[in-house]
Motif scaffolding. Structure first.
Motif, PDB file in Angstrom:
ATOM      1  N   ARG A  64      43.555 -29.325  14.755  1.00 54.97           N
ATOM      2  CA  ARG A  64      43.331 -30.684  15.259  1.00 54.97           C
ATOM      3  C   ARG A  64      44.644 -31.454  15.366  1.00 54.97           C
ATOM      4  O   ARG A  64      45.634 -31.144  14.716  1.00 54.97           O
ATOM      5  N   ALA A 123      45.513 -35.603  15.015  1.00 54.08           N
ATOM      6  CA  ALA A 123      44.759 -36.761  14.493  1.00 54.08           C
ATOM      7  C   ALA A 123      45.579 -38.051  14.559  1.00 54.08           C
ATOM      8  O   ALA A 123      46.043 -38.548  13.540  1.00 54.08           O
ATOM      9  N   ARG A 138      50.735 -30.831  11.097  1.00 48.89           N
ATOM     10  CA  ARG A 138      51.201 -32.218  11.162  1.00 48.89           C
ATOM     11  C   ARG A 138      52.672 -32.252  10.766  1.00 48.89           C
ATOM     12  O   ARG A 138      53.236 -31.246  10.317  1.00 48.89           O
ATOM     13  N   GLU A 192      42.101 -41.530  14.084  1.00 50.94           N
ATOM     14  CA  GLU A 192      42.145 -42.046  12.707  1.00 50.94           C
ATOM     15  C   GLU A 192      42.363 -43.566  12.762  1.00 50.94           C
ATOM     16  O   GLU A 192      43.491 -44.058  12.711  1.00 50.94           O
TER      17      GLU A 192
HETATM   18  N1  GLU Z   1      46.722 -40.107  11.390  1.00 54.37           N
HETATM   19  C1  GLU Z   1      47.927 -39.584  10.808  1.00 54.37           C
HETATM   20  C2  GLU Z   1      49.121 -40.112  11.587  1.00 54.37           C
HETATM   21  O1  GLU Z   1      48.974 -40.597  12.686  1.00 54.37           O
HETATM   22  C3  GLU Z   1      47.976 -38.066  10.830  1.00 54.37           C
HETATM   23  C4  GLU Z   1      47.117 -37.489   9.793  1.00 54.37           C
HETATM   24  C5  GLU Z   1      47.189 -35.985   9.636  1.00 54.37           C
HETATM   25  O2  GLU Z   1      47.519 -35.256  10.581  1.00 54.37           O
HETATM   26  O3  GLU Z   1      46.841 -35.528   8.557  1.00 54.37           O
HETATM   27  O4  GLU Z   1      50.216 -40.044  11.073  1.00 54.37           O
END
Ligand code: GLU
Length: 297
Positions: A7, A9, A220, A43
């Protein structure tokens, strides 16, 4: 065997920049190389800063970059009750306590230079030992509070539950090597699990959603490496499966600072308007090559 699931996010609190493009393309390329499913998750629990316009622009930028993802897209702001259930579980284990301290108060008591994975001054344990009466008095007075994890208790309980020290598996997609490292959440203090303004926090939502969506590989940036310590702890306490992790490099500006929305680093949509192509974005992000080899993990 079922397919792996990856994913991307993003949080829709600004425009996507080159750093996000790297993260999104990296995750998507890796999913393709693995024959995995690929999801996008919005998110947006920070409802004060996240906006529907930003989300729409992000999705349009990602489609322009060539990403394809499964529908429907999960939007965290639509699932607060789900996070609340996990919050209640942690509370029932006696692991949460209310903290009424303001940012200013925390900053005044924190050790300068010590920062937690949320980028905030490391919490010095204020309000951990308030009496029941004091907590009640402040609650009755309507003082806003966050719920924090009693880290010491949480680690002891997790160790008792799993019978071993916490670890996490880091997968290098270039070589296919997996390295198991120690997860050490103790160094991050009593993390915020529910915020004053939302009955949830990034740490709680991310572990709950990764489990609910069957994410097998979390991809990430390295800026979230430290947060993985807390995520492994929460996964253990809540009985959630353990995904593999890949933390990719970050794009830094000339001064060594990570690109960020708040610093108004150039938006992808501006690059696009200037005639930059998706292939140019790949090159600019240092991703000119896709993952060639397919690997198993
Ligand atoms: N929403 C988080 C961000 O934009 C990423 C979270 C993740 O990939 O665990 O930094």
């Amino acid at each position: 065997m079922s397919k792996p699931v990856l994913r991307f996010a993003p949080s829709p609190n600004g425009a996507l920049h080159l750093g996000h493009a790297l993260s999104a393309l990296f995750s998507h390329d890796m999913a393709r190389a693995m024959g995995a499913r690929f999801l996008i998750r919005i998110e947006d629990i920070d409802i004060a800063r996240c906006r529907a316009e930003y989300e729409a622009r992000m999705l349009s930028d990602l489609a322009w970059l060539g990403l394809e993802w499964e529908q429907p897209v999960r939007r965290q702001s639509e699932h607060f009750e789900t996070y609340e259930q996990s919050l209640r579980k942690l509370d029932a284990m006696g692991l949460l306590y209310p903290c009424f301290a303001s940012r200013k108060e925390i900053a005044a008591h924190a050790t300068p230079g010590q920062i937690d994975p949320d980028g905030a001054p490391l919490y010095p344990g204020l309000h951990k030992n308030l009496t029941q009466e004091e907590v009640q008095r402040r609650r009755d007075a309507g003082e806003p509070f966050a719920l924090r994890l009693d880290m010491e208790k949480a680690i002891a309980l997790a160790r008792g539950q799993s019978g071993k020290a916490l670890t996490f598996d880091e997968l290098d997609p270039e070589s296919g090597n997996i390295e198991t490292g120690a997860a050490d959440p103790a160094r991050w203090g009593d993390a915020v699990i529910a915020r004053k303004e939302a009955p949830a926090s990034y740490h709680l939502c991310v572990v709950v959603d990764d489990a609910l969506q069957g994410i097998t590989h979390v991809t990430r940036g390295r800026d979230l490496y430290a947060a993985t310590d807390i995520h492994r702890l929460l996964q253990t306490l809540l009985g959630l499966p353990e995904p593999r992790y890949t933390h990719h490099r970050l794009i830094l500006d000339a001064s060594g600072r990570k690109l960020s929305k708040s610093h108004k680093d150039k938006a992808l949509s501006s690059l696009r308007a200037e005639g930059v192509s998706p292939a140019d974005v790949r090159r600019m992000a240092g991703l000119s090559r896709k993952f060639r080899r397919s690997f198993r993990s």
